[in-house]
Scaffold this active site. Structure first.
Site, PDB file in Angstrom:
ATOM      1  NE  ARG A  10       6.516  -5.870  33.943  1.00 41.86           N
ATOM      2  CZ  ARG A  10       5.720  -5.847  35.010  1.00 41.86           C
ATOM      3  NH1 ARG A  10       4.654  -6.632  35.079  1.00 41.86           N
ATOM      4  NH2 ARG A  10       5.978  -5.037  36.004  1.00 41.86           N
ATOM      5  NE  ARG A  18       2.387  -2.378  36.497  1.00 47.85           N
ATOM      6  CZ  ARG A  18       3.690  -2.172  36.492  1.00 47.85           C
ATOM      7  NH1 ARG A  18       4.261  -1.531  37.497  1.00 47.85           N
ATOM      8  NH2 ARG A  18       4.436  -2.592  35.501  1.00 47.85           N
ATOM      9  CE  LYS A  33      12.322  -0.783  38.923  1.00 46.41           C
ATOM     10  NZ  LYS A  33      11.853  -2.186  38.867  1.00 46.41           N
ATOM     11  NE  ARG A  43      11.970  -1.441  32.139  1.00 52.77           N
ATOM     12  CZ  ARG A  43      11.077  -1.036  33.058  1.00 52.77           C
ATOM     13  NH1 ARG A  43      11.078   0.189  33.483  1.00 52.77           N
ATOM     14  NH2 ARG A  43      10.200  -1.895  33.538  1.00 52.77           N
ATOM     15  NE  ARG A  45       3.187  -5.227  40.937  1.00 57.21           N
ATOM     16  CZ  ARG A  45       4.325  -4.656  40.557  1.00 57.21           C
ATOM     17  NH1 ARG A  45       5.258  -4.374  41.453  1.00 57.21           N
ATOM     18  NH2 ARG A  45       4.549  -4.377  39.292  1.00 57.21           N
TER      19      ARG A  45
HETATM   20  P1  AMP Z   1       7.339  -0.455  35.060  1.00 60.24           P
HETATM   21  O1  AMP Z   1       6.205   0.249  35.696  1.00 60.24           O
HETATM   22  O2  AMP Z   1       8.653   0.236  35.332  1.00 60.24           O
HETATM   23  O3  AMP Z   1       7.391  -1.915  35.416  1.00 60.24           O
HETATM   24  O4  AMP Z   1       7.124  -0.368  33.477  1.00 60.24           O
HETATM   25  C1  AMP Z   1       5.995  -0.962  32.864  1.00 60.24           C
HETATM   26  C2  AMP Z   1       6.237  -1.119  31.384  1.00 60.24           C
HETATM   27  O5  AMP Z   1       6.441   0.174  30.787  1.00 60.24           O
HETATM   28  C3  AMP Z   1       7.484  -1.913  31.008  1.00 60.24           C
HETATM   29  O6  AMP Z   1       7.254  -3.315  31.000  1.00 60.24           O
HETATM   30  C4  AMP Z   1       7.785  -1.363  29.606  1.00 60.24           C
HETATM   31  O7  AMP Z   1       6.897  -1.881  28.646  1.00 60.24           O
HETATM   32  C5  AMP Z   1       7.444   0.122  29.778  1.00 60.24           C
HETATM   33  N1  AMP Z   1       8.610   0.901  30.251  1.00 60.24           N
HETATM   34  C6  AMP Z   1       8.725   1.552  31.437  1.00 60.24           C
HETATM   35  N2  AMP Z   1       9.906   2.173  31.538  1.00 60.24           N
HETATM   36  C7  AMP Z   1      10.580   1.898  30.396  1.00 60.24           C
HETATM   37  C8  AMP Z   1      11.873   2.234  29.900  1.00 60.24           C
HETATM   38  N3  AMP Z   1      12.743   2.963  30.627  1.00 60.24           N
HETATM   39  N4  AMP Z   1      12.223   1.768  28.674  1.00 60.24           N
HETATM   40  C9  AMP Z   1      11.374   1.050  27.925  1.00 60.24           C
HETATM   41  N5  AMP Z   1      10.146   0.668  28.338  1.00 60.24           N
HETATM   42  C10 AMP Z   1       9.737   1.097  29.559  1.00 60.24           C
END
Ligand code: AMP
Length: 216
Positions: free
Chosen positions: A172, A161, A13, A88, A127
């Site tokens: 996740r 990360r 994404k 989400r 990564r």
């Molecule tokens: P990402 O970078 O999109 O993989 O997000 C990293 C982490 O941020 C996720 O594992 C969640 O803990 C939190 N997070 C990001 N976006 C959301 C969302 N829309 N709803 C809830 N938690 C989120």
């Protein structure tokens, strides 16, 4: 145009969002990036979110929807939005409809990147990025040509990360399966969901997404 990119962690994404930002002047709205910035700045939201993120669980719907609303408010009306990692949950999908109508925007496409989960664990756990320019690398598939030096900008600082460990990635993905994938029917009813093979090469995925955008 406003679009959602939907897919589990590591589906591409972020990579595809960067392309859309570069070639279409759209704006990437990544709640993950917003939350990581809040954690780094130690804001109240960041302090609250950090542990949840480290476990790979979801931050509260209210927090992420408020972040999106604030970003849209700060954006020009003529700039298209790419929602990356949001919504989400079904509650977030409902909130997004409200937020969009409050900003006189509509949703044009939901693009689902379909992927093989085991391949994603390999992708995500290896990564890392250049701390200076953000160029992406991978322990097993794409190391810098000179060890420890970024090919693009020459920096010697890299970052990973903290939630890209195998255990957290599996949580996740479980969260994605349980809470995010079930929102697809919400959009399917409106006929705006398009599926793209997220296991294809980056360029092929980009081409497929371009086709979807050109179809509207
Ligand atoms: P990402 O970078 O999109 O993989 O997000 C990293 C982490 O941020 C996720 O594992 C969640 O803990 C939190 N997070 C990001 N976006 C959301 C969302 N829309 N709803 C809830 N938690 C989120």
């Amino acid at each position: 145009m406003n679009i959602i990119l939907l897919g589990p962690p590591g589906a591409g994404k972020g990579t595809q969002s960067s392309n859309l930002v570069e070639h279409h002047g759209m704006r990437q709205l990544s709640t993950g990036d917003m939350l990581r910035a809040a954690v780094k700045a130690q804001t109240p939201v960041g302090i609250q979110a950090k542990e949840v993120m480290d476990r790979g669980e979801l931050v509260s719907d209210e927090i992420v929807s408020a972040l999106i609303d604030a970003e849209l408010l700060a954006m020009g009306d003529d700039v298209g939005a790419i929602f990356d990692g949001y919504p989400r949950t079904e509650a977030q999908a409902v909130a997004l409809d409200d937020i969009l109508s409050g900003h006189n925007r509509k949703l044009h496409h939901v693009i689902e990147l379909s992927v093989n989960e085991e391949a994603l664990v390999d992708r995500v756990t290896g990564r890392f990025t250049c701390a200076n320019c953000g160029e992406g690398y991978h322990d097993r598939h794409k190391l810098p040509s000179t060890t420890g030096v970024c090919d693009k900008c020459g920096s010697t600082e890299f970052k990973r990360r903290p939630d890209d460990t195998e255990e957290t990635v599996r949580t996740r993905m479980q969260e994605y399966r349980a809470k995010t994938a079930p929102i697809l029917p919400y959009y399917e009813k409106r006929g705006i969901v398009q599926r793209v093979d997220g296991m294809a090469s980056i360029d092929d995925v980009t081409t497929a997404i371009e086709k979807v955008l050109a179809s509207s």
